[in-house]
Design a protein around this motif. Structure first.
Motif, PDB file in Angstrom:
ATOM      1  N   MET A  72     -22.558  21.273  20.377  1.00  0.00           N
ATOM      2  CA  MET A  72     -22.743  20.924  18.977  1.00  0.00           C
ATOM      3  C   MET A  72     -23.024  19.440  18.857  1.00  0.00           C
ATOM      4  O   MET A  72     -22.598  18.642  19.707  1.00  0.00           O
ATOM      5  N   TYR A  73     -23.760  19.078  17.792  1.00  0.00           N
ATOM      6  CA  TYR A  73     -24.276  17.721  17.654  1.00  0.00           C
ATOM      7  C   TYR A  73     -24.200  17.274  16.182  1.00  0.00           C
ATOM      8  O   TYR A  73     -24.334  18.093  15.278  1.00  0.00           O
ATOM      9  N   TRP A  74     -24.031  15.983  15.999  1.00  0.00           N
ATOM     10  CA  TRP A  74     -24.191  15.391  14.671  1.00  0.00           C
ATOM     11  C   TRP A  74     -25.301  14.349  14.737  1.00  0.00           C
ATOM     12  O   TRP A  74     -25.279  13.451  15.595  1.00  0.00           O
ATOM     13  N   TYR A  75     -26.277  14.477  13.826  1.00  0.00           N
ATOM     14  CA  TYR A  75     -27.367  13.529  13.694  1.00  0.00           C
ATOM     15  C   TYR A  75     -27.338  12.910  12.302  1.00  0.00           C
ATOM     16  O   TYR A  75     -26.844  13.504  11.349  1.00  0.00           O
ATOM     17  N   ARG A  76     -27.943  11.733  12.185  1.00  0.00           N
ATOM     18  CA  ARG A  76     -28.242  11.189  10.884  1.00  0.00           C
ATOM     19  C   ARG A  76     -29.746  10.993  10.752  1.00  0.00           C
ATOM     20  O   ARG A  76     -30.420  10.676  11.750  1.00  0.00           O
ATOM     21  N   GLU A 127     -15.386  23.191  23.447  1.00  0.00           N
ATOM     22  CA  GLU A 127     -14.140  23.008  22.698  1.00  0.00           C
ATOM     23  C   GLU A 127     -13.276  21.926  23.344  1.00  0.00           C
ATOM     24  O   GLU A 127     -13.103  21.911  24.571  1.00  0.00           O
ATOM     25  N   GLY A 128     -12.790  21.006  22.526  1.00  0.00           N
ATOM     26  CA  GLY A 128     -11.922  19.952  23.015  1.00  0.00           C
ATOM     27  C   GLY A 128     -12.625  18.761  23.616  1.00  0.00           C
ATOM     28  O   GLY A 128     -11.973  17.801  24.046  1.00  0.00           O
ATOM     29  N   THR A 129     -13.975  18.769  23.635  1.00  0.00           N
ATOM     30  CA  THR A 129     -14.720  17.647  24.211  1.00  0.00           C
ATOM     31  C   THR A 129     -15.571  16.965  23.156  1.00  0.00           C
ATOM     32  O   THR A 129     -16.055  17.611  22.222  1.00  0.00           O
ATOM     33  N   THR A 130     -15.750  15.660  23.284  1.00  0.00           N
ATOM     34  CA  THR A 130     -16.677  14.909  22.439  1.00  0.00           C
ATOM     35  C   THR A 130     -17.281  13.780  23.272  1.00  0.00           C
ATOM     36  O   THR A 130     -16.681  13.354  24.269  1.00  0.00           O
ATOM     37  N   ALA A 131     -18.443  13.305  22.841  1.00  0.00           N
ATOM     38  CA  ALA A 131     -19.106  12.206  23.543  1.00  0.00           C
ATOM     39  C   ALA A 131     -19.946  11.425  22.549  1.00  0.00           C
ATOM     40  O   ALA A 131     -20.381  11.970  21.521  1.00  0.00           O
ATOM     41  N   LYS A 132     -20.164  10.137  22.862  1.00  0.00           N
ATOM     42  CA  LYS A 132     -20.937   9.277  21.969  1.00  0.00           C
ATOM     43  C   LYS A 132     -22.425   9.496  22.160  1.00  0.00           C
ATOM     44  O   LYS A 132     -22.905   9.699  23.269  1.00  0.00           O
ATOM     45  N   GLY A 133     -23.134   9.393  21.049  1.00  0.00           N
ATOM     46  CA  GLY A 133     -24.578   9.448  21.093  1.00  0.00           C
ATOM     47  C   GLY A 133     -25.176   8.069  20.956  1.00  0.00           C
ATOM     48  O   GLY A 133     -24.622   7.082  21.439  1.00  0.00           O
ATOM     49  N   GLU A 134     -26.287   7.986  20.255  1.00  0.00           N
ATOM     50  CA  GLU A 134     -27.035   6.738  20.127  1.00  0.00           C
ATOM     51  C   GLU A 134     -26.408   5.776  19.131  1.00  0.00           C
ATOM     52  O   GLU A 134     -26.438   4.561  19.319  1.00  0.00           O
ATOM     53  N   VAL A 135     -25.844   6.300  18.032  1.00  0.00           N
ATOM     54  CA  VAL A 135     -25.312   5.451  16.956  1.00  0.00           C
ATOM     55  C   VAL A 135     -23.897   5.886  16.566  1.00  0.00           C
ATOM     56  O   VAL A 135     -23.650   6.326  15.443  1.00  0.00           O
ATOM     57  N   PRO A 136     -22.907   5.735  17.439  1.00  0.00           N
ATOM     58  CA  PRO A 136     -21.561   6.272  17.178  1.00  0.00           C
ATOM     59  C   PRO A 136     -20.648   5.385  16.329  1.00  0.00           C
ATOM     60  O   PRO A 136     -19.634   5.867  15.808  1.00  0.00           O
ATOM     61  N   ASP A 137     -21.002   4.100  16.191  1.00  0.00           N
ATOM     62  CA  ASP A 137     -20.069   3.173  15.542  1.00  0.00           C
ATOM     63  C   ASP A 137     -19.811   3.549  14.085  1.00  0.00           C
ATOM     64  O   ASP A 137     -20.734   3.782  13.315  1.00  0.00           O
TER      65      ASP A 137
END
Lengths: 115, 113
Positions: free
Chosen positions: A32-36, A52-62
């Motif tokens: 799963m992903y979140w974009y703006r 499930e239980g994992t997350t990682a930073k993308g290009e603009v996480p701040d």
């Protein structure tokens, strides 16, 4: 056949307020992903999850945090909203991370305005 | 690093005439390329994809795209535009063996009656 559902669809915040966007998918996807999406800039990846239980930073996480406590849900949080976070946010999911098979399925977007 | 450039931000065609949406990519390795379509107030939907098989790729709704390595291009075409094709189109590249995609800035297609 819901696919990917985002709530809320619209929200207006004042600077400094917090909020959470919810993404739910009913396709049993691992990824799963979140974009703006901002005018003239295409879509930029904020955070993503490979299970499930994992997350990682993308290009603009701040300025954003995410959680994936359940496989079907991916939450995007803004702890202290800023006007620069005014945007349309899209959640997406996929069943595979292989570029030759993975197809992203998108929600209809959440329009956030920060005053 | 990979990148993608959509050469036109707006394209306007008449119904029944051909559509050409241009995309050039930059990649150090053999890329995977995609076109996504976004109708007003909707999420993005995959139109077609190239993943190192046939260079001419056919997608949904009569669209197709041709991968040209020598020109680093992946232009989207359709022989005859329909009113329902009015939307924004995104060219996307993926170089890594993951789904972390790089999106172009989009081309807004208008179809005149």
């Amino acid at each position: 056949n819901a696919g990917v559902t985002q709530t809320p669809k619209f929200r207006v915040l004042k600077t400094g307020q917090s909020m959470t966007l919810l993404c739910a998918q009913d396709m049993n996807h691992e990824y799963m992903y979140w974009y703006r999406q901002d005018p003239g800039m295409g879509l930029r990846l904020i955070h993503y999850s490979v299970g499930e239980g994992t997350t990682a930073k993308g290009e603009v996480p701040d300025g954003y945090n995410v959680s994936r406590l359940k496989k079907q849900n991916f939450l995007l949080g803004l702890e202290s909203a800023a006007p620069s976070q005014t945007s349309v946010y899209f959640c997406a999911s996929s069943y595979s991370d292989r570029r030759d098979t993975g197809e992203l399925f998108f929600g209809e977007g959440s329009r956030l305005t920060v005053l | 690093a990979q990148s993608v450039t959509q050469l036109d931000s707006h394209v306007s065609v008449s119904e029944g005439t051909p559509v050409l949406l241009r995309c050039n990519y930059s990649s150090s390795y053999s890329p995977s390329l995609f076109w996504y379509v976004q109708h007003p107030n909707k999420g993005l939907q995959l139109l077609l994809k190239y993943t190192s098989a046939a260079t001419l790729v056919k997608g949904i709704n009569g669209f197709e795209a041709e991968f040209k390595k020598s020109e680093t291009s992946f232009h989207l075409t359709k022989p005859s535009a329909h009113m329902s094709d009015a939307a924004e189109y995104f060219c996307v590249v993926s170089e890594d063996a993951t789904n972390k995609l790089i999106f172009g800035t989009g081309t807004l297609l208008a179809v005149q009656p």
